[in-house]
Design a protein around this motif. Structure first.
Motif, PDB file in Angstrom:
ATOM      1  N   GLY A 121       0.899  -1.245   0.106  1.00  0.00           N
ATOM      2  CA  GLY A 121       0.055   0.001   0.018  1.00  0.00           C
ATOM      3  C   GLY A 121       0.754   1.351   0.027  1.00  0.00           C
ATOM      4  O   GLY A 121       0.162   2.447  -0.088  1.00  0.00           O
ATOM      5  N   ARG A 122       2.270   1.323  -0.080  1.00  0.00           N
ATOM      6  CA  ARG A 122       2.885   2.368  -0.237  1.00  0.00           C
ATOM      7  C   ARG A 122       2.742   3.538  -1.058  1.00  0.00           C
ATOM      8  O   ARG A 122       2.366   4.605  -0.931  1.00  0.00           O
ATOM      9  CB  ARG A 122       4.427   1.872  -0.310  1.00  0.00           C
ATOM     10  N   LEU A 123       2.507   3.015  -2.301  1.00  0.00           N
ATOM     11  CA  LEU A 123       2.100   3.935  -3.433  1.00  0.00           C
ATOM     12  C   LEU A 123       0.784   4.705  -3.358  1.00  0.00           C
ATOM     13  O   LEU A 123       0.625   5.638  -3.623  1.00  0.00           O
ATOM     14  CB  LEU A 123       2.280   3.220  -4.903  1.00  0.00           C
ATOM     15  N   PHE A 124      -0.041   3.366  -3.238  1.00  0.00           N
ATOM     16  CA  PHE A 124      -1.508   4.158  -2.860  1.00  0.00           C
ATOM     17  C   PHE A 124      -1.771   5.297  -1.822  1.00  0.00           C
ATOM     18  O   PHE A 124      -2.288   6.273  -2.029  1.00  0.00           O
ATOM     19  CB  PHE A 124      -2.380   3.014  -2.399  1.00  0.00           C
ATOM     20  N   HIS A 125      -0.997   5.096  -0.541  1.00  0.00           N
ATOM     21  CA  HIS A 125      -0.869   5.959   0.346  1.00  0.00           C
ATOM     22  C   HIS A 125      -0.042   7.265   0.045  1.00  0.00           C
ATOM     23  O   HIS A 125      -0.601   8.353   0.524  1.00  0.00           O
ATOM     24  CB  HIS A 125      -0.401   5.218   1.846  1.00  0.00           C
ATOM     25  N   GLN A 126       0.910   7.030  -0.682  1.00  0.00           N
ATOM     26  CA  GLN A 126       1.635   8.307  -1.196  1.00  0.00           C
ATOM     27  C   GLN A 126       0.740   9.125  -1.823  1.00  0.00           C
ATOM     28  O   GLN A 126       0.640  10.453  -2.043  1.00  0.00           O
ATOM     29  CB  GLN A 126       2.807   8.024  -1.933  1.00  0.00           C
ATOM     30  N   ARG A 127      -0.194   8.447  -3.042  1.00  0.00           N
ATOM     31  CA  ARG A 127      -1.083   9.296  -3.809  1.00  0.00           C
ATOM     32  C   ARG A 127      -2.228   9.954  -2.866  1.00  0.00           C
ATOM     33  O   ARG A 127      -2.449  11.077  -3.022  1.00  0.00           O
ATOM     34  CB  ARG A 127      -1.700   8.534  -4.911  1.00  0.00           C
ATOM     35  N   GLU A 128      -2.474   9.225  -1.712  1.00  0.00           N
ATOM     36  CA  GLU A 128      -3.745   9.752  -0.885  1.00  0.00           C
ATOM     37  C   GLU A 128      -3.184  11.035  -0.206  1.00  0.00           C
ATOM     38  O   GLU A 128      -3.687  11.831  -0.045  1.00  0.00           O
ATOM     39  CB  GLU A 128      -4.014   8.658   0.158  1.00  0.00           C
ATOM     40  N   ALA A 129      -1.945  10.797   0.096  1.00  0.00           N
ATOM     41  CA  ALA A 129      -1.096  12.068   0.677  1.00  0.00           C
ATOM     42  C   ALA A 129      -1.209  13.307  -0.223  1.00  0.00           C
ATOM     43  O   ALA A 129      -1.365  14.481   0.302  1.00  0.00           O
ATOM     44  CB  ALA A 129       0.347  11.806   1.345  1.00  0.00           C
ATOM     45  N   LYS A 130      -1.031  13.228  -1.554  1.00  0.00           N
ATOM     46  CA  LYS A 130      -0.920  13.958  -2.375  1.00  0.00           C
ATOM     47  C   LYS A 130      -2.223  14.704  -2.583  1.00  0.00           C
ATOM     48  O   LYS A 130      -2.399  15.922  -2.592  1.00  0.00           O
ATOM     49  CB  LYS A 130      -0.254  13.722  -3.823  1.00  0.00           C
ATOM     50  N   LEU A 131      -3.052  13.874  -2.461  1.00  0.00           N
ATOM     51  CA  LEU A 131      -4.575  14.256  -2.917  1.00  0.00           C
ATOM     52  C   LEU A 131      -4.967  15.316  -1.478  1.00  0.00           C
ATOM     53  O   LEU A 131      -5.698  16.391  -1.507  1.00  0.00           O
ATOM     54  CB  LEU A 131      -5.819  13.224  -2.880  1.00  0.00           C
ATOM     55  N   ALA A 132      -4.564  14.896  -0.140  1.00  0.00           N
ATOM     56  CA  ALA A 132      -4.760  15.559   0.859  1.00  0.00           C
ATOM     57  C   ALA A 132      -4.085  16.951   0.666  1.00  0.00           C
ATOM     58  O   ALA A 132      -4.476  17.993   1.329  1.00  0.00           O
ATOM     59  CB  ALA A 132      -4.474  14.820   2.214  1.00  0.00           C
ATOM     60  N   ALA A 133      -2.788  16.814   0.135  1.00  0.00           N
ATOM     61  CA  ALA A 133      -2.096  18.124  -0.070  1.00  0.00           C
ATOM     62  C   ALA A 133      -2.902  19.036  -1.078  1.00  0.00           C
ATOM     63  O   ALA A 133      -2.791  20.406  -0.775  1.00  0.00           O
ATOM     64  CB  ALA A 133      -0.748  17.877  -0.693  1.00  0.00           C
ATOM     65  N   LEU A 134      -3.504  18.456  -1.920  1.00  0.00           N
ATOM     66  CA  LEU A 134      -4.391  19.411  -2.873  1.00  0.00           C
ATOM     67  C   LEU A 134      -5.523  19.858  -2.013  1.00  0.00           C
ATOM     68  O   LEU A 134      -5.771  21.302  -2.246  1.00  0.00           O
ATOM     69  CB  LEU A 134      -4.712  18.237  -4.071  1.00  0.00           C
ATOM     70  N   GLU A 135      -6.109  19.181  -1.386  1.00  0.00           N
ATOM     71  CA  GLU A 135      -7.351  19.759  -0.530  1.00  0.00           C
ATOM     72  C   GLU A 135      -6.838  20.896   0.373  1.00  0.00           C
ATOM     73  O   GLU A 135      -7.691  22.092   0.554  1.00  0.00           O
ATOM     74  CB  GLU A 135      -8.041  18.719   0.361  1.00  0.00           C
TER      75      GLU A 135
END
Length: 520
Positions: free
Chosen positions: A370-384
């Motif tokens: 799940g490393r890449l998945f959560h990295q993307r989720e972190a970028k989505l949170a940064a976008l928000e």
């Protein structure tokens, strides 16, 4: 180069992730409830003229020239030239642009040149029993040289747009630094103007206080002589001494405030405190602009450097989501090398000594917990987060303009009232002195009138300065007209790419030579 690559779909393939769209201007946003008054009150004094707001008028790039002060213009020019913050902002902008150019090189193949020669001795034993059976004497030694020359080329097609989004993120980061430069320029120029006005205000307050102290001292001398003649009481003399002492006590705070303001002004100019040459302005000679530009609310978000910086950060956060998404998808790498191998250098480039290989590789993460998945989720949170910060910046921008407009309106009313108060205090003091001379009032009444006049004059000087400072604050709140001037210098531009720059070894040699030249 970068913009061209950003617009080349053949290189980018299909870029995953959100496509950035600049936020629209907020609907229905304004600077006040209802329609604000367009004309301020006026006062019969320097800096007391009425000011008229002109909606939709553009802001001049060098707005400080509206004050018609050569000294202010000279101070601003010196600050822009000398202050380290400007140089730091330009260096940060150049760094971001160089990074963009560096990452954009990933759109093109990369080539590595290799040239080697080896001298090697081996034995026939490594070839097994077949080699030993051909020689009755057992294994023999083989000594040979091998010359190798090759060029290796690698290329990663941007199938899912990872490089595209990376360069897009870099471009947004460069835009952020660009508007940070404008914000630095705007803050510095506004600070210089307001510091110069504050310095002039303190100088006027000090002059008013000293003039009144001189008048009080003369009155004390008269009372002292009259006391010696028995015409007044000792209480009157002591009261006048107290008034002089009180007026004198107000001087050190004013002088301290002016000295600190001068130190701040020197810092804005890029000087040390001991480099103060005494340049100053006189509020009495400043021109208060009659017509003030007022940007339409729909245009404010395209003018404020802080709003545009927040928009660039939002753009960067959006591109980073695309990079994180592309990292989850397979990557294709094409490699190839070609060259020549020979045991003799003279035979190195003959057709029969040529060698080559071609390869294609498809690779992707099969399991990463799940490393890449959560990295993307972190970028989505940064976008928000960036979206929320952008909205907060826009709200603050409208608040700044609204505050400046209210200050312009109410400080004009304040100055009008202070001028009237000063006039009334002066008349009251004259009447009190006449009554005291006629014996119809007590001396404490004269002292109170004198103290009231001192306070009224100090307040009037402060109100005068506030009107000039309010004008500067409005220009700053509206963005300062940076779009009507050129603030960038060659120091903020990336170095052009030439033939040497594309050859790393040659570029490194030139860079080392430049470093040594600068050191000398």
């Amino acid at each position: 180069m970068v913009l061209g690559l950003l617009q080349a779909p053949v290189l980018s393939g299909c870029a995953v992730g959100p496509d950035f769209i600049a936020p629209p201007a907020p609907q229905g946003a304004g600077y006040a409830v209802g329609k604000p008054a367009n004309v301020t009150q006026s006062s019969p004094i320097a800096g007391g003229g009425a000011q008229r707001l002109v909606p939709g008028r553009d802001i001049p790039g060098e707005w400080w020239r509206l004050f018609r002060s050569k000294q202010i213009s000279a101070l601003v020019a010196e600050a822009v030239t000398n202050h380290p913050n400007i140089a730091a902002a330009e260096a940060a902008l150049r760094q971001a642009r160089e990074t963009t150019e560096a990452d954009a090189a990933s759109f093109l193949p990369q080539a590595t040149l290799g040239q080697s020669v080896t001298r090697q001795q081996i034995t026939t034993a490594q070839f097994g029993s077949l080699a030993q059976s051909s020689s009755s004497s057992g294994p023999t030694a083989l000594l040979f040289s091998l010359h190798n020359s090759n060029v290796a080329v690698s290329f990663t097609p941007d199938v899912f747009g990872k490089t595209m989004r990376t360069v897009e993120s870099d471009f947004a980061a460069a835009e952020y630094q660009r508007f940070q430069l404008e914000a630095t320029y705007l803050a510095l120029t506004a600070n210089v103007v307001t510091a110069a006005i504050a310095d002039s205000s303190y100088a006027s307050q000090i002059k008013v206080t000293r003039d009144l102290i001189t008048a009080y001292q003369k009155q004390l001398d008269i009372l002292q002589k009259r006391f010696e003649l028995g015409a007044v009481s000792a209480a009157d003399v002591v009261s006048e001494k107290a008034l002089v002492a009180q007026a004198q006590a107000t001087l050190p705070p004013l002088e301290k405030a002016r000295a600190q303001t001068r130190n701040q002004l020197m810092a804005y100019l890029g000087r040390f405190p001991n480099d103060d040459k005494g340049e100053a302005i006189d509020i009495e000679h400043l021109h208060l602009p009659r017509d003030l530009p007022l940007s339409l609310p729909s245009n404010l978000v395209r003018q404020r450097p802080d709003v545009l910086s927040a928009e660039a950060q939002l753009h960067q956060a959006s591109a980073n989501v695309g990079v994180a998404t592309a990292n989850m998808l397979p990557q294709i790498t094409l490699t190839g090398s070609g060259g020549s191998q020979a045991s003799n250098f003279s035979q190195l480039f003959l057709p029969q000594t040529s060698v080559y290989n071609l390869a294609a590789q498809l690779s992707g993460q099969a399991f990463d917990a799940g490393r890449l998945f959560h990295q993307r989720e972190a970028k989505l949170a940064a976008l928000e987060q960036a979206e929320a910060q952008y909205r907060a910046t826009v709200i603050s921008a409208f608040q700044n303009v609204a505050d400046a407009l209210q200050a312009i309106k109410h400080d004009a009313e304040t100055l009008r009232s202070q001028v009237a108060a000063e006039k009334a205090a002066a008349e009251s003091l004259n009447i009190s002195q006449a009554q005291y001379s006629a014996g119809s009032t007590t001396y404490p009444t004269v002292l109170n009138a004198a103290q009231t006049l001192l306070n009224a004059r100090i307040n009037r000087v402060q109100a005068q300065a506030a009107r000039f400072s309010d004008t500067a604050a409005l220009m700053q709140a509206l963005g300062g007209g940076w779009w009507n001037r050129l603030d960038e210098t060659p120091a903020s531009l990336p170095k052009p790419t030439d033939l040497i720059s594309t050859l790393p070894i040659a570029a490194a040699i030139r860079a080392e030579a430049e470093e040594r030249s600068r050191a000398r």
